[in-house]
Scaffold this motif. Structure first.
Motif, PDB file in Angstrom:
ATOM      1  N   TYR A 184       4.953 121.715  26.782  1.00 35.59           N
ATOM      2  CA  TYR A 184       5.525 122.477  27.901  1.00 35.59           C
ATOM      3  C   TYR A 184       5.545 121.238  28.887  1.00 35.59           C
ATOM      4  CZ  TYR A 184       5.038 126.628  25.120  1.00 35.59           C
ATOM      5  OH  TYR A 184       5.077 127.710  24.255  1.00 35.59           O
ATOM      6  N   VAL A 185       6.713 121.182  29.519  1.00 34.23           N
ATOM      7  CA  VAL A 185       6.932 120.171  30.594  1.00 34.23           C
ATOM      8  C   VAL A 185       7.633 120.523  31.728  1.00 34.23           C
ATOM      9  CG1 VAL A 185       7.006 118.315  28.573  1.00 34.23           C
ATOM     10  CG2 VAL A 185       9.144 119.202  29.795  1.00 34.23           C
ATOM     11  N   SER A 186       7.391 119.865  32.801  1.00 29.78           N
ATOM     12  CA  SER A 186       7.864 120.112  34.171  1.00 29.78           C
ATOM     13  C   SER A 186       8.911 118.729  34.457  1.00 29.78           C
ATOM     14  CB  SER A 186       7.018 120.572  35.252  1.00 29.78           C
ATOM     15  OG  SER A 186       6.050 119.367  35.270  1.00 29.78           O
ATOM     16  N   THR A 187      10.202 118.872  35.021  1.00 36.93           N
ATOM     17  CA  THR A 187      10.949 117.844  35.279  1.00 36.93           C
ATOM     18  C   THR A 187      11.934 118.655  36.079  1.00 36.93           C
ATOM     19  OG1 THR A 187      12.217 116.101  34.343  1.00 36.93           O
ATOM     20  CG2 THR A 187      12.326 118.168  33.245  1.00 36.93           C
ATOM     21  N   GLY A 188      12.898 117.770  36.528  1.00 37.98           N
ATOM     22  CA  GLY A 188      14.230 118.129  37.241  1.00 37.98           C
ATOM     23  C   GLY A 188      15.331 118.795  36.244  1.00 37.98           C
ATOM     24  N   HIS A 189      15.985 119.811  36.958  1.00 40.47           N
ATOM     25  CA  HIS A 189      17.020 120.300  36.149  1.00 40.47           C
ATOM     26  C   HIS A 189      18.324 120.010  36.893  1.00 40.47           C
ATOM     27  CE1 HIS A 189      19.469 123.393  34.297  1.00 40.47           C
ATOM     28  NE2 HIS A 189      18.571 123.835  33.739  1.00 40.47           N
ATOM     29  N   LYS A 190      19.261 119.379  36.067  1.00 40.22           N
ATOM     30  CA  LYS A 190      20.613 119.015  36.637  1.00 40.22           C
ATOM     31  C   LYS A 190      21.450 120.300  37.369  1.00 40.22           C
ATOM     32  CE  LYS A 190      21.578 115.819  32.726  1.00 40.22           C
ATOM     33  NZ  LYS A 190      22.339 115.646  31.460  1.00 40.22           N
ATOM     34  N   LYS A 191      22.198 119.988  38.215  1.00 41.34           N
ATOM     35  CA  LYS A 191      23.081 120.938  38.885  1.00 41.34           C
ATOM     36  C   LYS A 191      24.181 121.556  37.805  1.00 41.34           C
ATOM     37  CE  LYS A 191      21.817 120.096  43.685  1.00 41.34           C
ATOM     38  NZ  LYS A 191      22.269 119.990  44.950  1.00 41.34           N
ATOM     39  N   ASN A 192      24.173 122.451  37.534  1.00 39.56           N
ATOM     40  CA  ASN A 192      25.492 122.915  36.625  1.00 39.56           C
ATOM     41  C   ASN A 192      25.400 124.536  36.920  1.00 39.56           C
ATOM     42  OD1 ASN A 192      23.519 124.163  35.181  1.00 39.56           O
ATOM     43  ND2 ASN A 192      22.981 122.363  33.770  1.00 39.56           N
ATOM     44  N   ALA A 193      26.315 125.116  35.916  1.00 37.28           N
ATOM     45  CA  ALA A 193      26.699 126.595  36.091  1.00 37.28           C
ATOM     46  C   ALA A 193      25.507 127.309  36.023  1.00 37.28           C
ATOM     47  CB  ALA A 193      27.698 126.936  34.894  1.00 37.28           C
ATOM     48  N   GLU A 194      24.414 126.872  35.178  1.00 36.34           N
ATOM     49  CA  GLU A 194      23.053 127.668  35.115  1.00 36.34           C
ATOM     50  C   GLU A 194      22.314 127.482  36.219  1.00 36.34           C
ATOM     51  OE1 GLU A 194      24.534 125.740  32.624  1.00 36.34           O
ATOM     52  OE2 GLU A 194      25.496 127.514  31.807  1.00 36.34           O
TER      53      GLU A 194
END
Length: 322
Positions: free
Chosen positions: A110-120
């Motif tokens: 289980y990891v924490s990282t940034g999420h790309k900006k997209n429809a979701e």
């Protein structure tokens, strides 16, 4: 004969000096942070972050996660970079704190990282999960999307509140995910370890800021974390008789670490002893953005409360063969 005895004596002295030299930090060729140890088949596997910021940088640069292993708590084998945010098509940014656990023959990281900006998603930090049949990989994205996104938690407004996952499987087989910056969040996981099994709850934990580590020992549940009561961070903890709480605050167990604003707990029992993993900035040219993992002993009182962690440069002694 005298000459031979002198050679043996010199060799013994050199051996003693080697064994007495400082073990902490335990990894000296790269900068490591956010330790997450597990025990599997008589071996400790240590999952870590990787700091690559320069001495002049004023923020984190963490491109990937590493795995190390040891059978004696002193000699550590580097298995290299086994996971990075690039493993996840939805992810971007740095490799924040992570934890790997084993269940039913598989290893879930289980990891924490940034999420790309997209429809979701509108971006921000997110939690993903990778899976492998081995503690040293290869690992792949288990579900092809984030398990937790910033949009799923509303109690904090900042975009980095969904970081630092820790996972625990209780005696009845129910798995739980804990995480968060600024508040400690919790949710049940389904047995497949890749789906949520209920609503997200926010726990009432005194002084909590980030870096939770959850485990059970002799009927007591422990939530150990970096506390907000002081700056730089200290490690504090709460105890409960149920993972649902109530959680009773028990105090500080680790004071500020040298040369680092942050610290991060990782706890494991191995060959009859309890060990406390953390990071500091004491390696040459180290600092808050160039951290290094250390290990010291952990001791409990008869009532289950934790004694203060004594930070040392000597570290811990070898258990088993070297």
């Amino acid at each position: 004969m005298k000459s031979r005895n002198l050679i043996i004596l010199i060799a013994l002295i050199c051996s003693m000096q080697t064994s007495m030299k400082a073990q902490n930090p335990i990894i000296k060729d790269i900068f490591t942070a956010d330790p997450a140890p597990i025990v599997y088949k008589n071996t400790v596997y240590l999952y870590t972050g990787h700091d690559t910021a320069t001495v002049k940088d004023t923020n984190y640069k963490m491109p990937d996660w590493h795995v190390f292993s040891s059978q004696n708590m002193v000699d550590w084998k580097d298995h290299g970079t086994l996971l990075s945010p690039k493993t996840f098509a939805w992810a971007e940014g740095d490799a924040y704190a992570a934890q790997c656990i084993q269940r039913d023959g598989k290893f879930y990281w289980y990891v924490s990282t940034g999420h790309k900006k997209n429809a979701e998603s509108g971006g921000g930090m997110a939690i993903g999960v990778a899976v492998s049949d081995s503690p040293t990989g290869p690992f792949k994205d288990a579900i092809g999307k984030a398990l937790i996104t910033n949009e799923m938690t509303k109690d904090k407004k900042h975009g980095w509140d969904d970081i630092d996952p820790t996972v625990f499987v209780d005696d009845d087989g129910q798995a739980y995910l804990f995480w968060g910056n600024g508040s400690c969040k919790s949710v049940k996981l389904k047995k497949n370890m890749t789906e949520l099994d209920g609503p997200i709850t926010v726990l009432d934990i005194k002084n909590y800021i980030e870096g939770p580590w959850v485990y059970k020992r002799k009927g007591n549940y422990y939530l150990v974390y970096a506390g907000v009561g002081t700056k730089p961070e200290m490690i504090e903890y709460s105890m409960a008789k149920s993972l649902q709480g109530p959680w009773e605050y028990k105090g500080i167990i680790q004071e500020n670490v040298p040369n680092s604003f942050t610290t991060h707990p990782g706890i494991v029992d191995f060959k009859g002893k309890s060990y406390f993993f953390y990071h500091n900035g004491t390696l040459s040219t180290g600092g808050s953005y160039r951290r290094s993992i250390c290990i010291d002993y952990m001791h409990y009182n008869q009532d289950g409360t934790i004694q203060k962690i004594i930070q040392t440069t000597e570290g811990v002694a070898a258990v088993g063969k070297r």
